[in-house]
Design an enzyme around this catalytic site. Sequence first.
Site, PDB file in Angstrom:
ATOM      1  N   LYS A  58       0.044 -26.188 -20.997  1.00  0.00           N
ATOM      2  CA  LYS A  58       0.640 -27.043 -22.110  1.00  0.00           C
ATOM      3  C   LYS A  58       0.716 -28.243 -22.058  1.00  0.00           C
ATOM      4  O   LYS A  58       0.276 -29.297 -22.724  1.00  0.00           O
ATOM      5  CB  LYS A  58       1.881 -26.127 -22.812  1.00  0.00           C
ATOM      6  CG  LYS A  58       1.644 -24.733 -23.106  1.00  0.00           C
ATOM      7  CD  LYS A  58       2.940 -24.404 -23.854  1.00  0.00           C
ATOM      8  CE  LYS A  58       4.205 -24.579 -23.217  1.00  0.00           C
ATOM      9  NZ  LYS A  58       4.333 -23.640 -22.115  1.00  0.00           N
TER      10      LYS A  58
ATOM     11  N   ARG B  28      10.613 -22.214 -29.369  1.00  0.00           N
ATOM     12  CA  ARG B  28      10.674 -21.304 -28.411  1.00  0.00           C
ATOM     13  C   ARG B  28      10.835 -19.756 -28.882  1.00  0.00           C
ATOM     14  O   ARG B  28      10.423 -18.810 -28.487  1.00  0.00           O
ATOM     15  CB  ARG B  28      11.580 -21.458 -27.253  1.00  0.00           C
ATOM     16  CG  ARG B  28      11.268 -20.953 -25.746  1.00  0.00           C
ATOM     17  CD  ARG B  28      12.369 -21.460 -25.144  1.00  0.00           C
ATOM     18  NE  ARG B  28      12.444 -23.076 -24.610  1.00  0.00           N
ATOM     19  CZ  ARG B  28      11.790 -23.309 -23.679  1.00  0.00           C
ATOM     20  NH1 ARG B  28      10.978 -22.684 -22.700  1.00  0.00           N
ATOM     21  NH2 ARG B  28      11.862 -24.759 -23.562  1.00  0.00           N
TER      22      ARG B  28
ATOM     23  N   ARG C 272       3.011 -24.468  -6.348  1.00  0.00           N
ATOM     24  CA  ARG C 272       3.864 -25.755  -6.639  1.00  0.00           C
ATOM     25  C   ARG C 272       4.976 -26.022  -5.529  1.00  0.00           C
ATOM     26  O   ARG C 272       5.877 -25.020  -5.104  1.00  0.00           O
ATOM     27  CB  ARG C 272       4.535 -25.723  -7.900  1.00  0.00           C
ATOM     28  CG  ARG C 272       4.854 -27.044  -8.550  1.00  0.00           C
ATOM     29  CD  ARG C 272       4.579 -26.893 -10.189  1.00  0.00           C
ATOM     30  NE  ARG C 272       5.786 -26.356 -10.703  1.00  0.00           N
ATOM     31  CZ  ARG C 272       5.652 -26.288 -11.972  1.00  0.00           C
ATOM     32  NH1 ARG C 272       5.102 -26.966 -12.771  1.00  0.00           N
ATOM     33  NH2 ARG C 272       6.803 -25.506 -12.681  1.00  0.00           N
TER      34      ARG C 272
ATOM     35  N   ARG D 176      10.592 -24.222  -5.798  1.00  0.00           N
ATOM     36  CA  ARG D 176      11.777 -23.919  -6.767  1.00  0.00           C
ATOM     37  C   ARG D 176      11.774 -22.294  -6.732  1.00  0.00           C
ATOM     38  O   ARG D 176      10.769 -21.569  -6.944  1.00  0.00           O
ATOM     39  CB  ARG D 176      11.537 -24.721  -8.029  1.00  0.00           C
ATOM     40  CG  ARG D 176      11.681 -26.165  -8.084  1.00  0.00           C
ATOM     41  CD  ARG D 176      11.940 -26.531  -9.408  1.00  0.00           C
ATOM     42  NE  ARG D 176      10.948 -25.799 -10.487  1.00  0.00           N
ATOM     43  CZ  ARG D 176      10.904 -26.021 -11.956  1.00  0.00           C
ATOM     44  NH1 ARG D 176      11.676 -27.003 -12.150  1.00  0.00           N
ATOM     45  NH2 ARG D 176      10.105 -25.358 -12.282  1.00  0.00           N
TER      46      ARG D 176
ATOM     47  N   ARG E 160       9.762 -14.294 -15.609  1.00  0.00           N
ATOM     48  CA  ARG E 160       9.754 -15.249 -16.669  1.00  0.00           C
ATOM     49  C   ARG E 160       8.567 -14.886 -17.604  1.00  0.00           C
ATOM     50  O   ARG E 160       8.801 -15.064 -19.017  1.00  0.00           O
ATOM     51  CB  ARG E 160       9.383 -16.724 -16.139  1.00  0.00           C
ATOM     52  CG  ARG E 160      10.615 -17.256 -15.353  1.00  0.00           C
ATOM     53  CD  ARG E 160      10.374 -18.456 -14.713  1.00  0.00           C
ATOM     54  NE  ARG E 160       9.816 -19.466 -15.489  1.00  0.00           N
ATOM     55  CZ  ARG E 160       9.287 -20.711 -15.092  1.00  0.00           C
ATOM     56  NH1 ARG E 160       9.067 -20.817 -13.852  1.00  0.00           N
ATOM     57  NH2 ARG E 160       9.128 -21.739 -15.878  1.00  0.00           N
TER      58      ARG E 160
END
Length: 215
Positions: free
Chosen positions: A13, A85, A124, A157, A168
């Site tokens: 996004k 959200r 990442r 992370r 998630r």
Amino acid sequence: MRLIFIGPPGAGKGTQAKVVCNYFNLQHISSGDLLREAIASSSPEGEKAKQFIEKGLLVPDEIVVKIVAERIRKIKGFVLDGFPRTLTQAEFLDRTLDSLSISLDRVFNFTVSLSKVIERLSGRRICSNCNAIYHIKNIPPRKEGICDRCGGRLVQREDDKEETVRKRLKVYQKISQPLIEYYKKKGVLVNVDGNMEVQELFERIKESLRRYDTH
Ligand SMILES: [Zn+2]
């Protein structure tokens, strides 16, 4: 033109929002960035938000919406990235837009496969010193595990670890379903495939916005 991009983490996004904003001359509004700005500027809403964050609590919908509303009041065209959200936030947002006599043009719902999200997020790495972002495949540092900019150590992370990503996504699916239904009923929802490469997906989005395209 007023657009909303919704989708799970890793659906692309943010990247797409930048490309679309650039092409259509819109402002990219990420609620996370706005919240950080509001807190840094010590605005009344920012001060309220800070109290929740300091206690480790989620900032209530009403405060987030006020911060977002304050910004959209001042601009003509935007992409809201990752906001609303929840259904509650969407309803708050609609009331705000109504009071400003403006309406949403499209809501793009990014769908993406679990394996793609894992590939994007679990690769990442972030610099523990300057927060620069890398990706072991797509944006590798010159020297493995070391930041090109400052020589800091690159870390993964907690949010980007595979197990956390799976969790998630599950949470996301659950809270986003009523939101997606809500926009579908309003007739503004467009589903897009977040597995696509950036340029390919941008062409699709551009196509569905062609009546706004003045290029
Ligand atoms: Zn660094």
